[in-house]
Design an enzyme around this catalytic site. Structure first.
Site, short mmCIF file in Angstrom:
data_model
loop_
_atom_site.label_atom_id
_atom_site.label_comp_id
_atom_site.label_asym_id
_atom_site.label_seq_id
_atom_site.Cartn_x
_atom_site.Cartn_y
_atom_site.Cartn_z
N HIS A 153 0.86 -1.18 0.00
CA HIS A 153 0.00 0.00 0.00
C HIS A 153 0.91 1.24 0.00
O HIS A 153 2.00 1.19 0.55
CB HIS A 153 -0.84 -0.06 1.28
CG HIS A 153 -1.89 0.99 1.41
ND1 HIS A 153 -1.62 2.27 1.81
CD2 HIS A 153 -3.23 0.93 1.21
CE1 HIS A 153 -2.76 2.96 1.86
NE2 HIS A 153 -3.74 2.17 1.50
N CYS A 198 -4.73 2.72 -3.60
CA CYS A 198 -3.47 3.17 -3.00
C CYS A 198 -2.37 2.15 -3.21
O CYS A 198 -1.55 1.90 -2.29
CB CYS A 198 -3.63 3.47 -1.51
SG CYS A 198 -4.80 4.76 -1.17
N ASP A 220 3.34 -4.50 8.06
CA ASP A 220 2.12 -3.70 7.93
C ASP A 220 0.95 -4.65 8.18
O ASP A 220 0.61 -5.47 7.33
CB ASP A 220 2.07 -3.11 6.51
CG ASP A 220 0.75 -2.40 6.23
OD1 ASP A 220 -0.17 -2.48 7.07
OD2 ASP A 220 0.64 -1.78 5.17
N GLN A 249 -4.23 -5.08 7.31
CA GLN A 249 -5.25 -6.00 6.81
C GLN A 249 -5.22 -7.36 7.48
O GLN A 249 -6.04 -8.22 7.15
CB GLN A 249 -5.11 -6.17 5.28
CG GLN A 249 -5.37 -4.91 4.47
CD GLN A 249 -6.74 -4.30 4.73
OE1 GLN A 249 -7.67 -4.97 5.16
NE2 GLN A 249 -6.86 -3.00 4.48
N LYS A 299 -10.11 -0.06 10.77
CA LYS A 299 -10.27 -1.25 9.93
C LYS A 299 -10.65 -2.48 10.75
O LYS A 299 -10.70 -3.59 10.23
CB LYS A 299 -8.97 -1.51 9.15
CG LYS A 299 -8.66 -0.43 8.10
CD LYS A 299 -7.45 -0.80 7.28
CE LYS A 299 -6.87 0.37 6.51
NZ LYS A 299 -7.66 0.70 5.30
C1 LIG Z 1 -2.24 -2.92 3.65
C2 LIG Z 1 -2.56 -1.54 4.08
N1 LIG Z 1 -1.60 -0.77 4.63
C3 LIG Z 1 -1.84 0.47 5.05
C4 LIG Z 1 -3.07 1.04 4.94
C5 LIG Z 1 -3.27 2.43 5.41
O1 LIG Z 1 -4.14 2.48 6.51
P1 LIG Z 1 -4.58 3.89 7.09
O2 LIG Z 1 -5.20 4.65 5.96
O3 LIG Z 1 -5.55 3.55 8.15
O4 LIG Z 1 -3.35 4.57 7.58
C6 LIG Z 1 -4.12 0.27 4.39
C7 LIG Z 1 -5.50 0.77 4.26
O5 LIG Z 1 -5.85 1.65 3.55
C8 LIG Z 1 -3.85 -1.03 3.95
O6 LIG Z 1 -4.81 -1.77 3.39
#
Ligand SMILES: Cc1ncc(COP(=O)(O)O)c(C=O)c1O
Ligand SMILES: Cc1ncc(COP(=O)(O)O)c(C=O)c1O
Lengths: 418, 125, 418, 125
Positions: C120, C378, C196, C199, C221
């Site tokens: 992401h 993203c 990370d 998910q 999430k």
């Molecule tokens: C795998 C992953 N990493 C990072 C993020 C970023 O999360 P956040 O927008 O809550 O910072 C997301 C979600 O958008 C994600 O799916």
């Protein structure tokens, strides 16, 4: 005059009894309580409109986006700026850290940053961090009454002074700084002028002036939820400022080793934003607008006058900060001198000041449900400047009234100060 | 505001002062409220022969430090390291509200950190 | 089997009708909906316990502190770590930015950072920022089924590879990476290993393993509120890591030109923290624990199997990511090929792929209240890697059931794909 | 999925292609959804003599760009700069939901940015 009785009914927490007695909340400078309308706005957002914002094609997604962007507009209108000039952050602290990190590239060794001796740690430490990079940090002195010393201010502005960052209202002394005058002096030197509005935006009418480049404040100090803050920046400043945090939402295009950022304000809002916080802050602003910021300010002036007068009748009190309520806000720092407290011992490296420790004062008041803050109030340099270890601090907002001041004063009278 | 025992102990601490002889100095407790204590300990074979303190702070932290010194005198360092925080607070001569826990626990935490750092018993001066 | 009917009744927003019809929310990968218990926990915090945390002497202040620290403990227990190892942030993005900024000082020109091609933006851009400092960013390739190519991973680990940061579960392909194996390989090289978990933590049972140095995830999430995220760090790592943002709360002592920071985790939480967010996240964890993470995972496996099977019957669908539900989570990315969409024109610099644009697919589904995400999610580098512009994406959580999958499939059947 | 007028226009755009002569090129619209358009404009004395486009994107953005070119042909640049976004969307041959606003407004915004940057009418190539 505010109808404080009816205002209090809007705040559920103020209905709470502890040990059967009402609570006297005198710590709004640290954080304010929340009216039902703010709590409801948060709940209603999650009950009806919650989704991730931006780039959603589906209905719920753009309803959530609409909530978020309407909130931004409401904040912008409240301080008289454009929506695109409002960046949502977590709090004042993050807003100022964003500036510290994003402005860093503009500074070179030997440049100077000028702040005042009455700043909160949040407007000191982000700048002190840059001292590691060879930047120098200067502090403006105060007058004996607790105002900024304007002559000292002028004398400390050098051509290397690239940034001047000053609080609008002190969270310890209550002093309201004359931002208009200060900004003009700063701008004559072409310095970037930053205002910490954490204690002013919640408490007085304000419209943005041209001399301010950036301004920071917190939602939780103005009836809004925790976790949402604001950074205002002139659009042309924000346009050329590099982003701080990076991640989702804030880009136009990402390649493996190259990125093009979005336009402001989105460029500065990396990751899923706190929509709930923005919606709650917007509801808080609606509540404040209904009361009227002029009325908020005059109510606080009235309470401050009463409190200063009553407290001054206590024989062993030491009050800090200006006495003129036109030039100060509703936050009063004080200490209690005490003979009882004089310890029979003393020693070379210990400085005995004959003041009751502020925690002991606060504990004593706590026994009668009078809640004041104690300690250094995240302003240790100011404490050192004043040569004290801390103060007790009572602060007022729209739900406070004369009865709260009476409770404070009678609580203090109860301290056995033989 | 506090009871007589507390106020008396605050004004006339039994263990205040810098002794002539000591083998460990702990000058740890610069806490966020500006309170400071320095513990001077005369240790022999893991036993605290004498302990005194200097410092300034709120009534709770000063009284607590004096009481701590009383408790520690003549005991094993190891034993003192294991003092249970909640027991300590429960036996305090005045009620400690959660907001004042840090004040009451100041000497114990300073002691633990300092002894940890001094690396007793190998590393005595 | 989950009792989805009763779970749905816990989520007020799922009772909402649009144009008289129920909503089919298939975008939990972007953000999840909130149960009544989370909404209530937030409201109850403000109704009863709100005050600024830390260093409060008065009752309300320590009640608030208690709420905050209990929430921290609940999060810590949930992933099997110590309270002092949990730093509260805004979201995953901030957690990873904190690491990028705070680890920066450990890196020198020529050092390398290794991530994967399925990351992401939030796990790409904070590292790409360091390329400006002469650090090199490498990407691990994927196998055709959408797994990490382990041989490629091994071959890209150099002795200069100081940091390896990888997603536990892809937000596009659904791929679950074998963190255990990856961490061992990373540790053989003494690289800092970051996961990370945005998910994974919400969707499967997890206990911290020794090979992970840091892990990031978001409250929103996993049924929690927006505006709260988590950074886990091993205590010895956090101890030596310099702070990121600076300001109130996170110090032991401040002098005019010198500061001593607090111990972790407070050292990393500058300014007034989002107590409400922590309390809400804690309530979300309680809800998830009641259901049981094993059950969450098996429900999602079941739905994913059903969805993959039904979607595969559509003749013009292209599905991305692994097919084995043991090795993937409940997020399905797809595109629709369409003859109707073939434009009669083409030109040198335009790549016509015969795929219906994902926004058009999402808009079409939106007409029947089926809410899926569309676009690049993203993850533009992944899109480039796959040589597509975007995908439509349906993702599942505990409140989804077979009827949602049926609505999705029949919505897609409605697209005229002659 | 969309009506025939839209689908027909998407498949057979009237203004697609790169003309032989043009005085302004606008290659602005790399939006976050990956849609791209290039506008080729033949301008004379502030009037758009001809405008054509190349690009790829969703149905809404492509049809909108084709419609935009139709609207712009023969009109003053200034006039086109002043097009009201909500009017434009209201007159679109299919309902534009708020989630698709950016798609529909792609050509207008690209035009505004591009013309702004080209600094018309001083700075023509
Ligand atoms: C795998 C992953 N990493 C990072 C993020 C970023 O999360 P956040 O927008 O809550 O910072 C997301 C979600 O958008 C994600 O799916
Ligand atoms: C003057 C001033 N600046 C900054 C802050 C920091 O605000 P926050 O903790 O919301 O970031 C405060 C409040 O604590 C303050 O009073």
């Amino acid at each position: 005059m505010l109808d404080v009785g009816s205002i209090r009914r809007d705040f559920p927490i103020l209905q709470r009894k502890m040990d059967g007695k009402r609570i006297v909340y005198l710590d709004s400078t640290a954080t304010t309580q929340k009216p039902e309308s703010v709590i409801n706005a948060i709940a209603e957002f999650y009950r009806n409109y919650n989704a991730n914002v931006h780039r959603s094609v589906y209905k719920l997604g753009w309803e959530a986006t609409d909530c978020y962007e309407q909130a931004r507009k409401n904040v912008a209108d409240f301080i008289g700026v454009k929506s695109e000039e409002i960046v949502f952050t977590r709090n004042t602290t993050e807003s100022l850290n964003l500036l510290s990190y994003s402005l860093e590239g503009k500074l070179k060794k030997g440049d100077r940053i000028l702040i005042s001796s009455m700043e909160h740690h949040s407007n000191i430490l982000p700048w002190m961090r840059l001292e590691e990079r060879g930047i120098n940090l200067d502090y403006i002195n105060l007058t004996p009454e607790g105002f900024l010393d304007i002559e000292d201010f002028k004398s400390k502005i050098k051509k290397e002074t690239k940034i001047i960052s000053i609080t609008h209202q002190s969270n310890v002394l209550g002093t309201i700084n004359d931002i208009d005058t200060l900004s003009k002096i700063a701008k004559e030197n072409d310095s970037i002028f930053i205002v910490d509005g954490a204690q002013s935006i919640p408490h007085m009418p304000f419209k943005m002036i041209n001399g301010i480049d950036y301004m920071a404040f917190s939602g939780h100090k103005m009836l809004g939820p925790l976790g949402i803050g604001v950074l205002y920046g002139k659009y042309e400043n924000l346009s050329e400022l590099p982003p701080f945090q990076r991640g989702g939402e804030m880009i136009k295009e990402v390649d493996f080793h190259k990125v093009e950022f979005e336009d402001p304000p989105i460029k500065f809002e990396a990751g899923t934003p706190n929509v709930e916080g923005a919606v709650g802050l917007s509801a808080a602003i609606d509540y404040l607008k209904k009361i009227g910021m002029e009325n908020v300010r005059s109510h606080e002036k009235y309470l401050t006058r009463k409190a200063l007068d009553s407290l001054s009748t206590l024989k062993n009190i030491q009050i800090y900060g200006p006495r003129d309520t036109e030039k100060r806000g509703g936050v009063i720092s004080f200490n209690i001198r005490s003979e009882a407290i004089k310890r029979k011992i003393a020693s070379g490296n210990i400085h005995l000041d004959g003041l009751l420790h502020s925690h002991d004062v606060a504990s004593h008041l706590d026994e009668s449900n009078v809640f004041v803050r104690s300690g250094h109030h995240c302003a240790q340099p100011l404490m050192k400047y004043l040569n004290i270890k801390g103060t007790a601090r009572a602060s007022f907002y729209i739900y406070n009234d004369i009865d709260d001041i009476e409770a404070l004063v009678s609580g203090l009278e109860g301290i056995d100060v033989q | 505001m506090y009871n007589d025992e507390i106020m008396d102990r605050y004004q006339n601490p039994y263990y205040f002062g810098k002794p002539e002889r000591y083998s460990i100095v702990i000058d740890e407790a610069s806490t966020s409220c500006g309170d400071k204590i320095i513990l001077y300990i005369q240790e022999e074979n893991g036993v605290i022969k004498q302990i005194k303190f200097e410092g300034d702070g709120c009534i709770i932290s000063m009284v607590s430090t004096d009481l701590f010194c009383e408790k520690a005198t003549g005991r094993n360092i190891e034993e003192i390291m294991r003092i249970d925080e909640s027991d300590y607070v429960k036996n305090f001569p005045v009620e400690i509200t959660p907001g004042r826990l840090n004040c009451a626990l100041l000497p114990i935490r300073a002691f633990r950190r300092g002894v940890g750092r001094a690396n007793i018993p190998g590393n005595l001066k």
